[in-house]
Structure formats: C-alpha cells, structure tokens
Design a protein around this motif. Structure first.
Motif, PDB file in Angstrom:
ATOM      1  N   ASP A  83       0.838  -1.211   0.000  1.00 12.60           N
ATOM      2  CA  ASP A  83       0.000   0.000   0.000  1.00 12.60           C
ATOM      3  C   ASP A  83       0.868   1.254   0.000  1.00 12.60           C
ATOM      4  O   ASP A  83       0.594   2.218  -0.727  1.00 12.60           O
ATOM      5  N   LYS A  84       1.917   1.220   0.845  1.00  9.70           N
ATOM      6  CA  LYS A  84       2.808   2.388   0.924  1.00  9.70           C
ATOM      7  C   LYS A  84       3.484   2.642  -0.428  1.00  9.70           C
ATOM      8  O   LYS A  84       3.601   3.775  -0.877  1.00  9.70           O
ATOM      9  N   ILE A  85       3.942   1.549  -1.044  1.00 13.42           N
ATOM     10  CA  ILE A  85       4.613   1.682  -2.346  1.00 13.42           C
ATOM     11  C   ILE A  85       3.645   2.270  -3.377  1.00 13.42           C
ATOM     12  O   ILE A  85       3.993   3.177  -4.135  1.00 13.42           O
ATOM     13  N   CYS A  86       2.391   1.754  -3.357  1.00 16.58           N
ATOM     14  CA  CYS A  86       1.404   2.253  -4.326  1.00 16.58           C
ATOM     15  C   CYS A  86       1.122   3.745  -4.097  1.00 16.58           C
ATOM     16  O   CYS A  86       1.023   4.523  -5.054  1.00 16.58           O
ATOM     17  N   GLU A  87       1.043   4.125  -2.815  1.00 15.38           N
ATOM     18  CA  GLU A  87       0.792   5.532  -2.484  1.00 15.38           C
ATOM     19  C   GLU A  87       1.943   6.411  -2.992  1.00 15.38           C
ATOM     20  O   GLU A  87       1.712   7.451  -3.615  1.00 15.38           O
ATOM     21  N   THR A  88       3.178   5.954  -2.737  1.00 11.38           N
ATOM     22  CA  THR A  88       4.347   6.726  -3.195  1.00 11.38           C
ATOM     23  C   THR A  88       4.372   6.808  -4.712  1.00 11.38           C
ATOM     24  O   THR A  88       4.683   7.858  -5.281  1.00 11.38           O
ATOM     25  N   LEU A  89       4.028   5.672  -5.364  1.00 12.96           N
ATOM     26  CA  LEU A  89       4.007   5.661  -6.832  1.00 12.96           C
ATOM     27  C   LEU A  89       2.998   6.682  -7.369  1.00 12.96           C
ATOM     28  O   LEU A  89       3.282   7.386  -8.343  1.00 12.96           O
ATOM     29  N   LYS A 103       7.742  -3.265  -6.317  1.00 14.06           N
ATOM     30  CA  LYS A 103       6.333  -3.660  -6.267  1.00 14.06           C
ATOM     31  C   LYS A 103       6.115  -5.015  -6.953  1.00 14.06           C
ATOM     32  O   LYS A 103       5.435  -5.887  -6.416  1.00 14.06           O
ATOM     33  N   SER A 104       6.737  -5.187  -8.114  1.00 15.68           N
ATOM     34  CA  SER A 104       6.529  -6.450  -8.832  1.00 15.68           C
ATOM     35  C   SER A 104       7.166  -7.614  -8.068  1.00 15.68           C
ATOM     36  O   SER A 104       6.659  -8.734  -8.103  1.00 15.68           O
ATOM     37  N   ASN A 105       8.262  -7.354  -7.337  1.00 15.71           N
ATOM     38  CA  ASN A 105       8.869  -8.408  -6.520  1.00 15.71           C
ATOM     39  C   ASN A 105       7.950  -8.802  -5.371  1.00 15.71           C
ATOM     40  O   ASN A 105       7.865  -9.971  -5.007  1.00 15.71           O
ATOM     41  N   LEU A 106       7.258  -7.779  -4.812  1.00 13.02           N
ATOM     42  CA  LEU A 106       6.363  -8.041  -3.685  1.00 13.02           C
ATOM     43  C   LEU A 106       5.114  -8.820  -4.122  1.00 13.02           C
ATOM     44  O   LEU A 106       4.638  -9.672  -3.383  1.00 13.02           O
ATOM     45  N   THR A 107       4.627  -8.464  -5.309  1.00 10.22           N
ATOM     46  CA  THR A 107       3.386  -9.109  -5.773  1.00 10.22           C
ATOM     47  C   THR A 107       3.643 -10.479  -6.406  1.00 10.22           C
ATOM     48  O   THR A 107       2.723 -11.257  -6.575  1.00 10.22           O
ATOM     49  N   ALA A 108       4.923 -10.743  -6.750  1.00 13.07           N
ATOM     50  CA  ALA A 108       5.244 -12.027  -7.407  1.00 13.07           C
ATOM     51  C   ALA A 108       5.031 -13.204  -6.451  1.00 13.07           C
ATOM     52  O   ALA A 108       5.240 -13.106  -5.272  1.00 13.07           O
TER      53      ALA A 108
END
Lengths: 123, 161
Positions: B9-15, B156-161
């Motif tokens: 969530d934090k990464i998405c917010e920063t993005l 993000k892609s590493n986290l969602t993988a």
C-alpha cells in the motif's frame, strides 16, 4: 585546477543552425579553449551526419561542458546517439529552431516519461 | 502477510505521488521549452532587422570565431549544485572582464558601432539561456522522478510475485 575550474563555472555548448548558434554565441556562451577547440557547431545543409555525431560525442567527453543545447531537428538526425546517453552530466536540452517549432512528442526525455504512463506499465 | 500488504500500500501511495509529480514536471518542461522558443524567435527577429541594416553577410556564421581564432573565454557559464532531491541544478553566471581577462564581448565580432537591434537580440538570447537552464533543471528533476518510479515498480513487482 579542479577548484579553479569549479570557481569559474562550466560551459554551455551549442549544436544548431546558423541563427541558433549566432544568437546563443551573441548571448555569450561561446568559447575557444587553449587547445583551439570551440564549444559550438554550426550545422547547415552541407554538414555531414558523421561530423554532427563526432562533435556531439566530443562534447560529451569534455569535462568542462555541463549543458549541451541542440536543435530538435538536428537531435532527430542523431537520435540513436542521444538515446544511448544516460548519465546526468552533461545535460542535453533539445531546443526549437526557427524552421522547426518545438514538438514535445519527439523529445527524448518526454518520450521516456510517456512510456512510463502507458496503461499496461501502470499496473 | 499483513506487513507485506502494508508495504505494498505504501509503495502504491508513493508511486501515485511520484506519478503526479512527473506529470507536473512534464507540463513545466513543455512550458519552459515554449518560453525558450518565444525568446529565440524574438531574438531571431532582431537578428533579421540587424541584417537588414548592416547587410545579409555581416550577421552570419562567418563572424563567429573559428578554430584559428585566438583563445578566449565565454561570458556566460553555469554553476551546478546538487538539490535536496539529488538532481543537479544549474544557475547562470556572468563572468566579468575583471575576473578573467580572456573574456570577449560577443557584440564586437559584428563591428564596433552595431545597430541597437543587435543589443536587443543579445538580450533576447540571454533570456532564452535563462529559460534553457531552468528547463535543464526541470529535466533533471523529471529524470530523477522517473528513475524512482521505475525502481519502485521493480520493488512492487517483486512483492506481488
């Protein structure tokens, strides 16, 4: 020496058509260094692409140049060389010219930015 | 599991924030380039008027110094510094004759009694230089933001993988 050059500041170089070069040199950016190397190139219809490429690469290697101003239509000719440049110094700025108004869709950096906002990329 | 979701969530917010920043910077960059264009066309109009007064070939690349000219320094230089965001920012600096004796006044290349229009052209091109340096600063910031976006996307892609 490094301190001396830092105190004096760095150069802006210009690659452009006659009016662009005359104008910016009139503005005061021109210099001939002690090796008799100018920091500008006037491009006309007789200038070879290889000469533009060589000069651009020479400017990239010079450590006294921080900014390269290049007309967008000339940047188009050597786009492959410009796109391969990915270091922050020298900064390359594509500027419009008298005969070619500015077109944001051709700008290297803006095209890179546009690629990032591709809907597939945003996921 | 919960922590990973919070991180995501934090990464998405920063993005989101960085993407907005990038869009603003793109707009600013385009505006600055249009300012450069306006200043340059103003300068070119004054160059054309000067050509009309003193002759077509008296304001051309022929008057510019060549490799055979004597060594001289530029009047305008840039000073770089690193901003808080880590991008290089530049400011223009005028070098005075008292600081460096090899500095040459470019107006002299075109004669000693030059028309007033050449002075106006010089002013317009100095203005274009100011805008150009601002455009370079914005471009550097934009590159920095784009770099951050692509690094975050990788995380993000590493986290969602």
């Amino acid at each position: 020496m490094a301190l001396h050059s830092a105190m004096k500041g760095k150069l802006i170089s210009v690659i452009g058509d006659e009016d662009t070069c005359v104008g910016f040199l009139l503005g005061g950016v021109g210099e001939i260094n002690k090796n008799r190397h100018p920091n500008f190139l006037v491009v006309d219809k007789n200038t070879a692409v290889s000469e533009i490429e060589e000069t651009f690469k020479k400017f990239m290697k010079r450590d006294d140049i921080d900014i390269i101003l290049i007309n967008q239509n000339i940047a188009e000719i050597i786009r492959h060389v410009i796109d391969s440049h990915n270091t922050p110094i020298p900064a390359i700025l594509e500027i419009p010219s008298k005969d070619h108004p500015y077109d944001a869709s051709k700008d290297s950096i803006l095209r890179r930015a546009k690629g990032m906002f591709n809907p597939d990329e945003m996921l | 599991m919960c922590e990973a979701k919070e991180d995501l969530d934090k990464i998405c917010e920063t993005l989101d924030k960085l993407t907005l920043d990038a869009l603003f910077l793109v707009q600013e960059e385009i505006d600055l380039k249009l300012n450069v264009e306006n200043a340059m066309s103003g300068g070119e109009a004054h160059l054309a008027k000067t050509r009309y007064i003193i002759g077509q070939n008296n304001v051309s690349a022929l008057q510019l110094p060549t490799e055979n000219s004597a060594e001289f320094s530029s009047v305008i230089k840039v000073e770089g510094s690193e901003s808080l965001l880590g991008a290089n920012t530049y400011t223009l600096r005028e070098i005075k004759k008292s600081e460096d004796e090899t500095v040459q006044e470019p107006l002299r290349w075109f004669g000693f009694l030059v028309p007033q229009n050449l002075n106006f052209a010089q002013k317009m091109f100095r203005q274009a230089l100011q805008w150009s340096v601002q455009a370079v600063n914005t471009q550097n910031q934009l590159q920095r933001v784009l770099h951050s976006i692509s690094s975050l996307k990788e995380v993000k892609s590493n986290l969602t993988a």
